[in-house]
Design an enzyme around this catalytic site. Structure first.
Site, mmCIF file in Angstrom:
data_model
loop_
_atom_site.group_PDB
_atom_site.id
_atom_site.type_symbol
_atom_site.label_atom_id
_atom_site.label_comp_id
_atom_site.label_asym_id
_atom_site.label_seq_id
_atom_site.Cartn_x
_atom_site.Cartn_y
_atom_site.Cartn_z
ATOM 1 C CG ASP A 172 -2.264 0.722 0.913
ATOM 2 O OD1 ASP A 172 -2.493 1.079 -0.246
ATOM 3 O OD2 ASP A 172 -3.047 0.927 1.858
ATOM 4 C CG ASP B 248 -4.883 -3.944 -3.402
ATOM 5 O OD1 ASP B 248 -5.714 -4.545 -4.103
ATOM 6 O OD2 ASP B 248 -5.197 -3.331 -2.376
ATOM 7 C CG ASP C 216 -12.611 -1.113 2.716
ATOM 8 O OD1 ASP C 216 -12.256 -2.298 2.627
ATOM 9 O OD2 ASP C 216 -13.638 -0.667 2.177
#
Length: 312
Positions: free
Chosen positions: A110, A147, A286
């Protein structure tokens, strides 16, 4: 798109039936011949015990739907992850069921600044994945690094990430773990660009790829996106996360209002699609946005909202 940092074991039972399908690496559909492993030790189950009335009914039902077991180095470091995975794998093997692990520890996860930032230094990542691969068992399924490819460019980690992922695929495949390398979702990356990154990440040795992990994109949009990637890869198989996409996306990624639970997990005897899965456990936040608790924490109010919007 943030995903979980740490959650309890959340693997449940669902019986899949369907024909065997050949994958990129020549393996067969891992969901076709035996059900998923289940554990009652879930945040939803705990919330159900503390609830009453219709809330309890919904949360109890939610706790019975199969969902993914997330492995992060923050929750399960290299000296512990093997024991945790061994425990799950042995129980699954004794039950004749398939455990599904979500591996989430890539370097600069991230971009080290998002809701789910963290991950391992590059020189430690292979050891951690190796411990997982050595203990997961030959019937396990791994969703590899949600991701990681979709954020590679913005994180400035393209080459490093594909190198780390290729090594991880090799380690898992060498131990007969069925691997799906994550490919983001339909509103994120051009499918041709994603296919190139998947190739660089060693998808040829994996079963295929995953889409919409922790996402809200509609099943129809994800099917179009995934089929475009599959075609570019020469027929790769894939799984799609439908845990929270029942109302599609409103363009927001972090705890958006008005979303709904999607199609419950099921094997798909349907071309390149292996299965619909709930990879992201519904009700897990989230992040601290949209009124939510930190990423990975169970949010009872949102879980109930997702279910009721879906007509539960």
């Amino acid at each position: 798109m943030p995903v979980l940092l740490a959650i309890p074991v959340v693997l449940f039972v669902v019986v899949f039936a369907g024909a065997r399908l050949l994958g990129v690496g020549g393996s067969s559909n891992p969901f076709a011949d035996q059900p998923l492993y289940t554990s009652p030790d879930t945040a939803a189950a705990g919330a159900a015990q503390a609830a009453s009335g219709d809330d309890q009914r919904i949360l109890s039902r939610l706790a019975e739907v199969p969902q993914g077991f997330w492995l992060t180095p923050e929750a399960y470091p290299v000296d512990r992850v093997g024991a945790v995975v061994t425990k799950v794998a042995m129980a699954a093997d004794l039950a004749g069921r398939t455990p599904v692990f979500v591996i989430y520890g890539i370097t600069d996860r991230d971009c080290s600044g998002g809701q789910s930032s963290g991950g391992l230094p590059a020189d430690q990542y292979a050891q951690w994945v190796g411990a997982i691969a050595a203990t997961a068992g030959k019937h396990a399924v791994a969703i590899l690094e949600p991701d990681a490819l979709a954020t590679a460019a913005e994180c400035g980690q393209g080459q490093q990430r594909t190198t780390l992922l290729r090594g991880a695929v090799d380690q898992l495949d060498d131990r007969d773990v069925t691997v799906y390398v994550d490919a983001g979702h339909a509103s994120w990356t051009d499918p041709r660009a994603m296919a190139t990154m998947l190739t660089d990440a060693g998808v040829d040795r994996a079963r295929g790829f995953s889409t919409n992990v922790s996402g809200y994109e509609s099943a129809a949009d994800e099917r179009t996106y995934a089929e475009a990637i599959s075609k570019a890869l020469g027929g790769a198989h894939y799984v799609t996360d439908t845990s929270r996409n029942g109302a599609g996306s409103n363009g927001e990624w972090c705890n958006p209002e008005g979303r709904a639970l999607g199609r419950e997990p099921a094997v798909a005897d349907d071309g390149h699609l292996d299965a619909y899965l709930w990879i992201k456990p519904p009700g897990e936040s989230d992040g601290t946005c949209g009124g939510g608790p930190p990423a990975g924490q169970f949010w009872t109010e949102r879980a109930l909202q997702l279910a009721r919007t879906a007509g539960w």
